[in-house]
Enzyme design. Structure first.
Site, PDB file in Angstrom:
ATOM      1  N   SER A  86      -3.142   3.671  -8.828  1.00 10.19           N
ATOM      2  CA  SER A  86      -3.766   4.817  -8.922  1.00 10.19           C
ATOM      3  C   SER A  86      -4.537   4.942 -10.283  1.00 10.19           C
ATOM      4  O   SER A  86      -4.229   4.268 -11.036  1.00 10.19           O
ATOM      5  CB  SER A  86      -2.814   5.956  -8.549  1.00 10.19           C
ATOM      6  OG  SER A  86      -3.245   7.150  -8.856  1.00 10.19           O
ATOM      7  N   LYS A 145       3.349   4.306 -10.727  1.00 13.40           N
ATOM      8  CA  LYS A 145       2.105   3.482 -10.662  1.00 13.40           C
ATOM      9  C   LYS A 145       1.838   2.707 -11.745  1.00 13.40           C
ATOM     10  O   LYS A 145       1.004   1.606 -11.588  1.00 13.40           O
ATOM     11  CB  LYS A 145       0.780   4.553 -10.215  1.00 13.40           C
ATOM     12  CG  LYS A 145       1.144   5.435  -8.956  1.00 13.40           C
ATOM     13  CD  LYS A 145       1.001   4.471  -7.641  1.00 13.40           C
ATOM     14  CE  LYS A 145       0.859   5.152  -6.348  1.00 13.40           C
ATOM     15  NZ  LYS A 145       0.893   3.981  -5.364  1.00 13.40           N
ATOM     16  N   TYR A 190       5.003   9.869 -10.505  1.00 16.25           N
ATOM     17  CA  TYR A 190       4.149   9.391  -9.899  1.00 16.25           C
ATOM     18  C   TYR A 190       3.311   8.366 -11.036  1.00 16.25           C
ATOM     19  O   TYR A 190       3.251   7.227 -10.550  1.00 16.25           O
ATOM     20  CB  TYR A 190       2.958  10.178  -9.309  1.00 16.25           C
ATOM     21  CG  TYR A 190       1.984   9.587  -8.422  1.00 16.25           C
ATOM     22  CD1 TYR A 190       1.894   9.085  -7.132  1.00 16.25           C
ATOM     23  CD2 TYR A 190       0.462   9.498  -9.081  1.00 16.25           C
ATOM     24  CE1 TYR A 190       1.162   8.307  -6.626  1.00 16.25           C
ATOM     25  CE2 TYR A 190      -0.443   8.996  -8.388  1.00 16.25           C
ATOM     26  CZ  TYR A 190      -0.254   8.726  -6.965  1.00 16.25           C
ATOM     27  OH  TYR A 190      -1.029   7.815  -6.410  1.00 16.25           O
ATOM     28  N   ASN A 206       0.979  -1.296   0.098  1.00 13.52           N
ATOM     29  CA  ASN A 206      -0.116   0.007   0.041  1.00 13.52           C
ATOM     30  C   ASN A 206       0.888   1.271   0.181  1.00 13.52           C
ATOM     31  O   ASN A 206       0.625   2.316  -0.516  1.00 13.52           O
ATOM     32  CB  ASN A 206      -0.943   0.076   1.206  1.00 13.52           C
ATOM     33  CG  ASN A 206      -1.365   1.252   1.255  1.00 13.52           C
ATOM     34  OD1 ASN A 206      -2.390   1.830   0.711  1.00 13.52           O
ATOM     35  ND2 ASN A 206      -1.053   1.994   2.663  1.00 13.52           N
ATOM     36  N   ILE A 227      -9.044  10.107  -3.049  1.00 11.70           N
ATOM     37  CA  ILE A 227      -9.663   9.519  -1.771  1.00 11.70           C
ATOM     38  C   ILE A 227      -9.430  10.340  -0.518  1.00 11.70           C
ATOM     39  O   ILE A 227      -8.220  10.965  -0.332  1.00 11.70           O
ATOM     40  CB  ILE A 227      -9.073   8.098  -1.412  1.00 11.70           C
ATOM     41  CG1 ILE A 227      -9.077   7.142  -2.455  1.00 11.70           C
ATOM     42  CG2 ILE A 227      -9.881   7.559  -0.012  1.00 11.70           C
ATOM     43  CD1 ILE A 227     -10.368   6.846  -2.864  1.00 11.70           C
TER      44      ILE A 227
HETATM   45  N1  LIG Z   1      -5.334   9.194  -1.034  1.00 13.64           N
HETATM   46  C1  LIG Z   1      -5.592   9.033  -2.482  1.00 13.64           C
HETATM   47  O1  LIG Z   1      -6.378   9.856  -2.997  1.00 13.64           O
HETATM   48  C2  LIG Z   1      -4.895   8.077  -3.439  1.00 13.64           C
HETATM   49  C3  LIG Z   1      -5.419   7.881  -4.626  1.00 13.64           C
HETATM   50  C4  LIG Z   1      -4.582   7.076  -5.429  1.00 13.64           C
HETATM   51  C5  LIG Z   1      -3.665   6.252  -4.968  1.00 13.64           C
HETATM   52  N2  LIG Z   1      -3.362   6.398  -3.580  1.00 13.64           N
HETATM   53  C6  LIG Z   1      -2.407   5.350  -3.100  1.00 13.64           C
HETATM   54  O2  LIG Z   1      -2.632   4.793  -2.003  1.00 13.64           O
HETATM   55  C7  LIG Z   1      -1.745   4.316  -1.074  1.00 13.64           C
HETATM   56  C8  LIG Z   1      -1.982   4.804   0.438  1.00 13.64           C
HETATM   57  O3  LIG Z   1      -2.181   6.264   0.298  1.00 13.64           O
HETATM   58  P1  LIG Z   1      -3.019   7.010   1.389  1.00 13.64           P
HETATM   59  O4  LIG Z   1      -3.105   8.555   0.876  1.00 13.64           O
HETATM   60  O5  LIG Z   1      -4.163   6.113   1.943  1.00 13.64           O
HETATM   61  O6  LIG Z   1      -2.087   7.191   2.752  1.00 13.64           O
HETATM   62  P2  LIG Z   1      -0.562   8.082   2.886  1.00 13.64           P
HETATM   63  O7  LIG Z   1      -1.106   9.295   3.591  1.00 13.64           O
HETATM   64  O8  LIG Z   1       0.096   8.294   1.774  1.00 13.64           O
HETATM   65  O9  LIG Z   1      -0.136   6.988   4.262  1.00 13.64           O
HETATM   66  C9  LIG Z   1       0.432   5.852   4.020  1.00 13.64           C
HETATM   67  C10 LIG Z   1       0.772   5.240   4.945  1.00 13.64           C
HETATM   68  O10 LIG Z   1       2.131   4.754   4.864  1.00 13.64           O
HETATM   69  C11 LIG Z   1       3.044   5.099   5.762  1.00 13.64           C
HETATM   70  N3  LIG Z   1       4.236   5.385   5.129  1.00 13.64           N
HETATM   71  C12 LIG Z   1       4.580   6.219   4.378  1.00 13.64           C
HETATM   72  N4  LIG Z   1       5.771   6.038   3.895  1.00 13.64           N
HETATM   73  C13 LIG Z   1       6.392   4.931   4.524  1.00 13.64           C
HETATM   74  C14 LIG Z   1       7.500   4.272   4.294  1.00 13.64           C
HETATM   75  N5  LIG Z   1       8.614   4.842   3.662  1.00 13.64           N
HETATM   76  N6  LIG Z   1       7.856   3.227   5.238  1.00 13.64           N
HETATM   77  C15 LIG Z   1       6.765   2.479   5.897  1.00 13.64           C
HETATM   78  N7  LIG Z   1       5.752   3.417   5.855  1.00 13.64           N
HETATM   79  C16 LIG Z   1       5.491   4.349   5.116  1.00 13.64           C
HETATM   80  C17 LIG Z   1       2.244   6.024   6.539  1.00 13.64           C
HETATM   81  O11 LIG Z   1       3.063   6.010   7.860  1.00 13.64           O
HETATM   82  P3  LIG Z   1       4.262   6.954   8.288  1.00 13.64           P
HETATM   83  O12 LIG Z   1       4.155   8.300   7.746  1.00 13.64           O
HETATM   84  O13 LIG Z   1       4.285   6.752   9.871  1.00 13.64           O
HETATM   85  O14 LIG Z   1       5.484   6.138   7.668  1.00 13.64           O
HETATM   86  C18 LIG Z   1       0.908   5.797   6.474  1.00 13.64           C
HETATM   87  O15 LIG Z   1       0.614   4.716   7.399  1.00 13.64           O
HETATM   88  C19 LIG Z   1      -0.358   5.098  -1.800  1.00 13.64           C
HETATM   89  O16 LIG Z   1       0.263   4.404  -2.505  1.00 13.64           O
HETATM   90  C20 LIG Z   1      -0.926   6.187  -2.760  1.00 13.64           C
HETATM   91  O17 LIG Z   1      -0.380   6.465  -3.753  1.00 13.64           O
HETATM   92  C21 LIG Z   1      -3.952   7.310  -2.817  1.00 13.64           C
END
Ligand SMILES: NC(=O)c1ccc[n+]([C@@H]2O[C@H](COP(=O)([O-])OP(=O)(O)OC[C@H]3O[C@@H](n4cnc5c(N)ncnc54)[C@H](OP(=O)(O)O)[C@@H]3O)[C@@H](O)[C@H]2O)c1
Length: 259
Positions: A144, A162, A158, A92, A191
């Site tokens: 994504s 992806k 990005y 993730n 999201i």
């Molecule tokens: N949110 C959206 O709109 C969206 C849309 C499309 C795709 N995505 C994808 O969905 C995934 C999750 O995104 P999100 O927006 O839900 O969450 P996020 O805010 O990016 O948080 C991600 C989680 O990953 C951890 N993390 C980040 N870098 C890390 C590292 N180097 N090692 C270990 N843990 C790490 C963070 O905790 P810590 O900071 O404590 O490490 C947190 O628990 C990503 O791949 C993102 O690209 C998100």
């Protein structure tokens, strides 16, 4: 519907907030035993405590930077030591570095390739023998909407990383089918959740974000992390036994791709 996840062991990288935390919650609610990682120990422990309070019995936390070469090894090794098996891996963790292609440099590319691509590849390589031992498994990459189509100027890193996940998952699915290991991607749209990047943008520029929603999100709202988590949980489950090598869009038709 019985998802067949009771007692299964699921690793979710980046499980302390957002899509990762909601995925952990959904898998835990189906009876899966969990292993979660994040860099920030307090945030990760708070997330684990909230899951335990909701009745998830087994939540292992591993503080690590999954973008580093030893991150995935620490996570998968700790999972094996604790549970002795591994059935589901949700890759993730991911991030972004904006800038026009011309502005980006090798360091930017290498950092995000480590974070978005190699972290999940390393974890998968270590998980595959354990899944084989368990008689099969499910690997899911969080890609994504911008892995499926052009995200726009400033998003070359990005977008490329992806897309790479979707491509690699397709080949992994072919190679691992004989072992009963399914490999899929989920491609979320925008999201919104507290503490997430879209939430920060909504706080900073509510009017601009209202316009963004109107122009880009046909359902007239952002997606929720639980809506993505439910699809990930389905793919992790036995109910998705014929789905491998796929990329499921969970974007309310934000994406315009026909494939
Ligand atoms: N949110 C959206 O709109 C969206 C849309 C499309 C795709 N995505 C994808 O969905 C995934 C999750 O995104 P999100 O927006 O839900 O969450 P996020 O805010 O990016 O948080 C991600 C989680 O990953 C951890 N993390 C980040 N870098 C890390 C590292 N180097 N090692 C270990 N843990 C790490 C963070 O905790 P810590 O900071 O404590 O490490 C947190 O628990 C990503 O791949 C993102 O690209 C998100």
């Amino acid at each position: 519907m019985d998802m067949g996840l009771k007692g299964k062991v699921a690793v979710v990288t980046g499980g302390s907030r957002g899509i990762g935390l909601y995925t952990a919650r959904a898998l835990g609610a189906e009876g899966a035993r969990l292993a979660l990682c994040a860099r920030n120990a307090d945030g990760l422990e708070a997330a684990a405590e909230s899951l335990r309070a909701e009745g998830v019995a087994d939540v292992l936390t591993v503080v690590c930077d999954i973008a580093r070469e030893d991150g995935a090894a620490r996570l998968i090794e700790a999972t094996r030591n604790r549970y002795g098996r591994l059935d589901v891996l949700v890759n993730n963790v991911g991030g972004n570095r904006r800038g026009t292609f011309e502005e980006t440099n090798d360091e930017d590319w290498l950092d995000i390739i480590q974070l978005n691509v190699l972290s999940g590849f390393r974890a998968s390589r270590l998980a595959i023998p354990l899944m084989r031992e368990a008689g099969g498994g499910s690997i899911i990459f969080i890609s994504s909407v911008f892995g499926r189509e052009k995200g726009g100027p400033g998003l070359s890193i990005y977008n490329t990383t992806k897309t790479a996940l979707i491509s690699a998952a397709g080949i992994m699915a072919l190679e691992l089918a004989k072992d009963g290991i399914r490999v899929n991607c989920v491609a979320p749209g925008s999201i919104q959740f507290p503490g997430g990047s879209w939430d920060r943008r909504v706080q900073a520029n509510p009017e601009g974000m209202r316009e963004f929603v109107k122009a880009n999100l046909p359902l007239g709202r952002f997606g929720r992390a639980d809506e993505v988590a439910d699809v990930v949980t389905f793919l992790a489950s036995e109910r998705a036994s014929l789905i491998t090598g796929a990329c499921l869009a969970v974007d309310g038709s934000q994406g315009r791709s026909l494939v």
